[in-house]
Structure formats: C-alpha cells, structure tokens
Write a protein that holds these residues in place. Structure first.
Motif, PDB file in Angstrom:
ATOM      1  N   VAL A 275     -12.314   7.992   2.401  1.00 38.66           N
ATOM      2  CA  VAL A 275     -12.675   6.576   2.300  1.00 38.66           C
ATOM      3  C   VAL A 275     -11.763   5.879   1.292  1.00 38.66           C
ATOM      4  N   ILE A 276     -11.568   6.501   0.147  1.00 36.13           N
ATOM      5  CA  ILE A 276     -10.745   5.904  -0.904  1.00 36.13           C
ATOM      6  C   ILE A 276      -9.289   5.754  -0.443  1.00 36.13           C
ATOM      7  N   ASN A 277      -8.811   6.701   0.367  1.00 35.12           N
ATOM      8  CA  ASN A 277      -7.397   6.739   0.761  1.00 35.12           C
ATOM      9  C   ASN A 277      -7.116   6.210   2.160  1.00 35.12           C
ATOM     10  N   TRP A 278      -8.070   5.645   2.869  1.00 33.87           N
ATOM     11  CA  TRP A 278      -7.887   5.445   4.299  1.00 33.87           C
ATOM     12  C   TRP A 278      -6.710   4.541   4.662  1.00 33.87           C
ATOM     13  N   GLU A 279      -6.489   3.428   3.953  1.00 32.34           N
ATOM     14  CA  GLU A 279      -5.347   2.557   4.300  1.00 32.34           C
ATOM     15  C   GLU A 279      -4.023   3.289   4.080  1.00 32.34           C
ATOM     16  N   ARG A 280      -3.918   3.953   2.960  1.00 31.41           N
ATOM     17  CA  ARG A 280      -2.693   4.710   2.676  1.00 31.41           C
ATOM     18  C   ARG A 280      -2.457   5.774   3.735  1.00 31.41           C
ATOM     19  N   ASP A 281      -3.505   6.532   4.054  1.00 28.90           N
ATOM     20  CA  ASP A 281      -3.364   7.597   5.036  1.00 28.90           C
ATOM     21  C   ASP A 281      -3.057   7.060   6.431  1.00 28.90           C
ATOM     22  N   TRP A 282      -3.667   5.932   6.803  1.00 26.03           N
ATOM     23  CA  TRP A 282      -3.401   5.322   8.100  1.00 26.03           C
ATOM     24  C   TRP A 282      -1.925   4.967   8.232  1.00 26.03           C
ATOM     25  N   LEU A 283      -1.346   4.457   7.136  1.00 25.42           N
ATOM     26  CA  LEU A 283       0.068   4.065   7.138  1.00 25.42           C
ATOM     27  C   LEU A 283       1.016   5.257   7.023  1.00 25.42           C
ATOM     28  N   LYS A 284       0.557   6.366   6.489  1.00 26.94           N
ATOM     29  CA  LYS A 284       1.429   7.484   6.149  1.00 26.94           C
ATOM     30  C   LYS A 284       1.377   8.647   7.134  1.00 26.94           C
ATOM     31  N   HIS A 285       0.242   8.851   7.780  1.00 29.81           N
ATOM     32  CA  HIS A 285       0.040  10.045   8.596  1.00 29.81           C
ATOM     33  C   HIS A 285      -0.425   9.682  10.002  1.00 29.81           C
ATOM     34  N   PRO A 286      -0.245  10.592  10.960  1.00 28.29           N
ATOM     35  CA  PRO A 286      -0.930  10.403  12.242  1.00 28.29           C
ATOM     36  C   PRO A 286      -2.443  10.439  11.970  1.00 28.29           C
ATOM     37  N   THR A 287      -3.169   9.467  12.494  1.00 31.58           N
ATOM     38  CA  THR A 287      -4.606   9.392  12.216  1.00 31.58           C
ATOM     39  C   THR A 287      -5.383   9.124  13.505  1.00 31.58           C
ATOM     40  N   PRO A 288      -5.416  10.091  14.413  1.00 32.11           N
ATOM     41  CA  PRO A 288      -6.143   9.862  15.670  1.00 32.11           C
ATOM     42  C   PRO A 288      -7.641   9.635  15.460  1.00 32.11           C
ATOM     43  N   GLN A 289      -8.181  10.051  14.322  1.00 40.22           N
ATOM     44  CA  GLN A 289      -9.598   9.866  14.034  1.00 40.22           C
ATOM     45  C   GLN A 289      -9.918   8.443  13.572  1.00 40.22           C
ATOM     46  N   LEU A 290      -8.889   7.651  13.284  1.00 44.05           N
ATOM     47  CA  LEU A 290      -9.078   6.273  12.824  1.00 44.05           C
ATOM     48  C   LEU A 290      -8.710   5.294  13.934  1.00 44.05           C
ATOM     49  N   PRO A 291      -9.150   4.052  13.826  1.00 34.74           N
ATOM     50  CA  PRO A 291      -8.815   3.051  14.854  1.00 34.74           C
ATOM     51  C   PRO A 291      -7.302   2.874  14.996  1.00 34.74           C
ATOM     52  N   PRO A 292      -6.842   2.406  16.164  1.00 32.44           N
ATOM     53  CA  PRO A 292      -5.407   2.245  16.390  1.00 32.44           C
ATOM     54  C   PRO A 292      -4.787   1.052  15.660  1.00 32.44           C
ATOM     55  N   THR A 293      -5.619   0.128  15.191  1.00 36.01           N
ATOM     56  CA  THR A 293      -5.120  -0.997  14.394  1.00 36.01           C
ATOM     57  C   THR A 293      -5.905  -1.043  13.086  1.00 36.01           C
TER      58      THR A 293
ATOM     59  N   VAL B 287       0.837  -1.203   0.000  1.00 33.69           N
ATOM     60  CA  VAL B 287       0.000   0.000   0.000  1.00 33.69           C
ATOM     61  C   VAL B 287       0.869   1.250   0.000  1.00 33.69           C
ATOM     62  N   THR B 288       1.903   1.258   0.832  1.00 35.12           N
ATOM     63  CA  THR B 288       2.763   2.435   0.952  1.00 35.12           C
ATOM     64  C   THR B 288       3.505   2.718  -0.350  1.00 35.12           C
ATOM     65  N   LEU B 289       4.091   1.699  -0.934  1.00 35.92           N
ATOM     66  CA  LEU B 289       4.822   1.885  -2.189  1.00 35.92           C
ATOM     67  C   LEU B 289       3.889   2.288  -3.329  1.00 35.92           C
ATOM     68  N   ALA B 290       2.760   1.618  -3.444  1.00 35.97           N
ATOM     69  CA  ALA B 290       1.819   1.957  -4.510  1.00 35.97           C
ATOM     70  C   ALA B 290       1.237   3.348  -4.297  1.00 35.97           C
ATOM     71  N   GLY B 291       0.989   3.716  -3.048  1.00 32.02           N
ATOM     72  CA  GLY B 291       0.490   5.057  -2.760  1.00 32.02           C
ATOM     73  C   GLY B 291       1.484   6.131  -3.156  1.00 32.02           C
ATOM     74  N   ALA B 292       2.757   5.853  -2.911  1.00 33.02           N
ATOM     75  CA  ALA B 292       3.798   6.805  -3.326  1.00 33.02           C
ATOM     76  C   ALA B 292       3.849   6.910  -4.848  1.00 33.02           C
ATOM     77  N   ALA B 293       3.795   5.782  -5.530  1.00 35.01           N
ATOM     78  CA  ALA B 293       3.819   5.792  -6.996  1.00 35.01           C
ATOM     79  C   ALA B 293       2.603   6.534  -7.547  1.00 35.01           C
ATOM     80  N   ASP B 294       1.449   6.286  -6.965  1.00 33.15           N
ATOM     81  CA  ASP B 294       0.219   6.946  -7.403  1.00 33.15           C
ATOM     82  C   ASP B 294       0.324   8.464  -7.263  1.00 33.15           C
TER      83      ASP B 294
END
Length: 143
Positions: free
Chosen positions: A77-95, A38-45
């Motif tokens: 919604v479209i970016n949530w996995e990428r954003d969870w891995l890339k940014h601080p996301t206190p609004q999202l679950p911890p796992t 996800v991280t690598l593909a998100g960077a490429a995207d």
C-alpha cells in the motif's frame, strides 16, 4: 536538431546522487510530471539507509496501529505508485492516477533519509504540510 550532452560523465557518491534525484523529483513535481517525481524520489529513497529518527517510511511500516494488517500488504500500500511505475504489476489496475500529494509523499520519504536539506526542500516540505491539511484541494478530490 542535434543532440549534445552537457557533460560526458558525472562522479557521485550515494548521498550526492540521492540529493540530486530528490531535487529533480521536486522540479518534476513542480512542473506537473508527477510520474517522474515518484520515480526519481523512489530511487533516492532506495539509495540510502533508513534514518531511525526521521524515516517516514519506517515509521509507517512499523506503526503499531497497522499491526492488524499483513506486513507485506501494508508495504505494498505504501509503495503502490512507485511499484506500478517501476515493475510489471498485473495485480494492479492498468491505469493509475497519481496526485500531487501521492508524489509529494514519495519526495518527503526520500527527504527524510537525507542528512541535510536545501532551501528548495524546506520550501517543498512547507507546501506539503499545508497541502495535507486542506482536504478540498483539487489533488485530493475523487474524479
């Protein structure tokens, strides 16, 4: 154990870098490293401009069927996995649980921005299209 890099430098343009990152994302996906995929593909995207005829993210983002949703919420919604891995996301679950299809979607997103695909990318697309149509596959089952 000693460490020695295979090369001291790498010179790339944006297209080459996005192509390499997408290939590495596919290899990470294949080995089960879905977070890295996800991280690598998100960077490429994010490296290349949208391709108006192929860009899956742009199509989803601008889909008239989603007009009732707040645009910012829909993009999250479209970016949530990428954003969870890339940014601080206190609004999202911890796992997070990342499925093979979640990671695959991000890889497909990156691929749609590339002007040419490798044989590995075509094979990945074939896998993804089949996996999307099989609702009973393990990566789609709820825990």
């Amino acid at each position: 154990m000693a460490y020695e890099p295979k090369q001291d430098q790498l010179v790339l343009d944006k297209e080459e870098a996005a192509m390499r990152q997408t290939h590495l994302a596919i290899l990470a996906h294949e080995s089960g490293d879905l977070d890295a995929a996800v991280t690598l593909a998100g960077a490429a995207d994010g490296m290349l401009p949208e391709n108006p005829t192929q860009n899956i993210f742009g199509r989803l983002r601008d889909d008239p069927a989603m007009a009732q949703l707040d645009r910012k919420d829909w993009i999250q919604v479209i970016n949530w996995e990428r954003d969870w891995l890339k940014h601080p996301t206190p609004q999202l679950p911890p796992t997070v649980t990342i499925t093979a299809l979640d990671a695959g979607f991000m890889i497909i997103r990156a691929m749609t921005k590339l002007p040419k695909w490798s044989d590995k990318m075509f094979a990945f697309k074939d896998w993804y299209m089949i996996a999307m149509t099989q609702p009973d596959t393990p990566e789609q089952k709820e825990p």
